[in-house]
Scaffold this active site. Structure first.
Site, PDB file in Angstrom:
ATOM      1  N   ASP A 193       2.443  -7.358   2.964  1.00 52.34           N
ATOM      2  CA  ASP A 193       2.907  -8.594   2.350  1.00 52.34           C
ATOM      3  C   ASP A 193       1.779  -9.094   1.435  1.00 52.34           C
ATOM      4  O   ASP A 193       0.680  -9.392   1.909  1.00 52.34           O
ATOM      5  CB  ASP A 193       3.237  -9.618   3.446  1.00 52.34           C
ATOM      6  N   TYR A 199       5.763 -17.586  -6.483  1.00 55.54           N
ATOM      7  CA  TYR A 199       5.577 -19.000  -6.834  1.00 55.54           C
ATOM      8  C   TYR A 199       4.168 -19.500  -6.534  1.00 55.54           C
ATOM      9  O   TYR A 199       3.868 -20.661  -6.764  1.00 55.54           O
ATOM     10  CB  TYR A 199       6.610 -19.893  -6.131  1.00 55.54           C
TER      11      TYR A 199
END
Lengths: 396, 396
Positions: free
Chosen positions: A183, A208
């Site tokens: 991740d 984001y």
């Protein structure tokens, strides 16, 4: 390559020192015009034809290539869509299917909760006796055994910034016959990553934070080209079909990364993200890393000199740390609220972590020193050590 | 209530007759300003604080209530997020878990492919011998047996507009002990729906068709309030957790519909959708239905009078039909391309369906007659019946 910072490319409110780009990046200045054009011209005038004439259908892979360049992924091996949680499910479900004889998912206590929650949900859903084994970050290497089907880790710890050695852990995973899932939520756009050299089967991330795609920008997934055509997508939506507009009765996965697409892509969010990623066109991620380390080192030195109540919660060795610095402080929640009230924006993570992200695209040494000035002043003015004040209970 | 149409609320390109709102709705006029404000003011100036001060975190349920009012759902029982494919997976996975002793998912050949594909993917993933049983739409009622764990249907057929009787089929499903899942992609904002009266366990849908949310607008899911707290979410992301910001090590589902949230919501898309849904504030869905039937009846009568080569592929009985009309035509693909070139926008669905959506918010009788004029002219000018022309192969 352009020298950093490139502050003029972002909308940064006057007087704000924004040290939370590791949570939500600021607005790149050209995004509003791009969105106005996308919405007014593409949607407004082309309507359904936008899928073809504006290439909406191709964007999940085309725009993802801009991220691929930052993480060392070959062109056409990354796709945008959904949220990071969904991408974790896709990767983990595929990984378990690749190792049907094994029952352990190995992760660590530094992983972001949604990764662990998604693993728990998948295990319940499959109902085949899988186990989510969560160890301390330092114990991961020693816990990679031949029981492990998949090693699922977040590269940079969201609380402390502690960074795993991707290459070394991936090698251990592969030696034990396990599938590796990384991740990169706190890595993409923050530190140099080379998924090709690392050789992991799956990499996922969000856009984001350091990529400045805006609130709710889509996630990404990269699948190693050697295995992607063997992956059986569990979330077998029509846009991952080999011929979505043939409306065939049965699912047939598309070749390559397109099979990891699920439903209709969020075209408005993708337009904002595409524009935000153009900020990187003339930026070298190695320059970002060097500047980030310099900013973090200054911050640590200044805070330790001026705010003795705070304890460094991040690794002291810059090579072991991502692009954030965290300090533990008993009254961290209240201190962070006071900082935010004075326009120095970091964030708080339970139970006692004050977290500061350093994003060299728009943060410089003056910002760091300015932030420490306010932090020191907040701590000096506080009454936490006054017994009469403390008796009134927790500062909120 | 305001009389229809309310064309002035939409950006409709000059000269275009848009009969494809069943695929992508047009741009509501106030959406660009709302997006400029959301992006420039909320993201640009509030940055991370937008999650609180602009209530971004609450929007997936708050905005979904606008849809709830159109489908008869109680307040706070619908949530936005992800794509329709993901929402199908959530509903179906929960439904199968609710009926562990049963192995059949019943659907029909009129279902949209992604619903069937997602079922196939879930069955492979679970690997427990489930069967996806796909019957003709007319055979559904007779196929609901006590083997069936879940009946999963799209209310209005995407190709023909044929509409199922939600109440009757749901009753049969429940009598047989099966869980009912309705896909309202072609219903929400098109025809009156009352999920409360119907009593189905799950309803899902998309928001970029009759709800005009823009390309890639998020999907929605409604779970019956009586069962929602018993649903174990398979896609157990952090924003469906009871306390997402406590960052607990284990997943604990939130109460109510919040547990069907997964990851970070697409705030920019939700802002566009919220603004688009305001169009409905003073509109009665029953007026929309009455106007839609009138438009469809005119279209059918005119086409049958003037275009004898086309065969009605939708139910002739308006009560059995959603808000679209389809005609089968051997050269449908080419004819639709010719229509689009002349600014009458419908679409084509394999193998031979010409599809026209009637959306009374912005379509009136003049548009219908204008569209038929162009269609008749296209067919009159065509050389499809000229053997020399046909010998050259398929018209493209």
């Amino acid at each position: 390559m352009t020298a950093l910072p490139v502050k003029q490319r972002f909308n940064l409110p006057d007087g704000m020192i924004y040290l939370d780009g590791n949570s939500l990046g600021p607005l790149p200045r050209t995004v509003p015009d791009r969105l106005a054009s996308m919405v007014g011209h593409e949607w407004g005038e082309h309507l359904i034809k936008g899928w073809n004439v504006d290439d909406w259908m191709a964007q999940p892979v085309a725009v993802a290539d801009r991220i691929g360049r930052l993480i060392g992924a070959p062109e056409g091996t990354v796709v945008l869509g959904d949220t990071l949680s969904i991408k974790v499910h896709q990767a983990l479900s595929a990984a378990l299917a690749m190792r049907p004889g094994r029952r352990v998912i190995l992760s660590d206590s530094g992983n972001f909760p949604t990764d662990l929650y998604m693993a728990e949900g998948l295990i319940r859903q499959l109902d085949k006796g899988h186990e989510l084994r969560v160890v301390d970050p330092e114990a991961v290497a020693g816990a990679i055994t031949e029981e492990v089907a998949a090693v699922m880790l977040t590269h940079v710890d969201y609380r402390t910034g502690r960074m795993h050695d991707m290459d070394a852990i991936t090698r251990l995973a592969h030696e034990a016959g396990a599938v590796m899932i990384w991740d990169l939520a706190h890595s993409a756009g923050a530190v140099p990553v080379d998924v090709t050299a690392c050789g992991a089967e799956f990499a996922v991330g969000c856009t984001y934070k350091y990529l400045n795609g805006g609130p709710g920008a889509p996630a990404f997934i990269q699948v190693h080209p050697d295995i992607v055509d063997d992956v059986e997508p569990a979330l077998s939506g029509w846009l991952g079909h080999d011929a979505p507009f043939a409306f065939e009765p049965h699912y047939r996965p598309a070749s390559g990364i397109e099979r990891m697409r699920v439903g209709t892509p969020p075209i408005i969010q993708i337009a904002a993200l595409d524009e935000a990623l153009k900020v990187w066109d003339d930026i070298d991620i190695n320059d970002v890393r060097a500047a980030s380390i310099a900013l973090c080192e200054t911050f640590i030195a200044e805070v330790e000199a001026r705010c003795p109540d705070l304890t460094l919660a991040s690794p002291r060795d810059a090579a072991m740390r991502g692009s954030q610095v965290s300090f533990a402080f008993e009254h961290g929640y209240a201190a962070m609220q006071a900082l935010i009230a004075r326009n120095v924006i970091g964030d708080f993570r339970s139970p006692d972590i004050m977290r500061f992200g350093f994003t060299p695209l728009y943060i410089d040494e003056d910002d760091v020193r300015g932030a420490v000035d306010v932090l020191a002043d907040v701590l000096d003015r506080s009454l936490w050590d006054d017994p009469a004040y403390r008796a009134r209970g927790r500062v909120t």
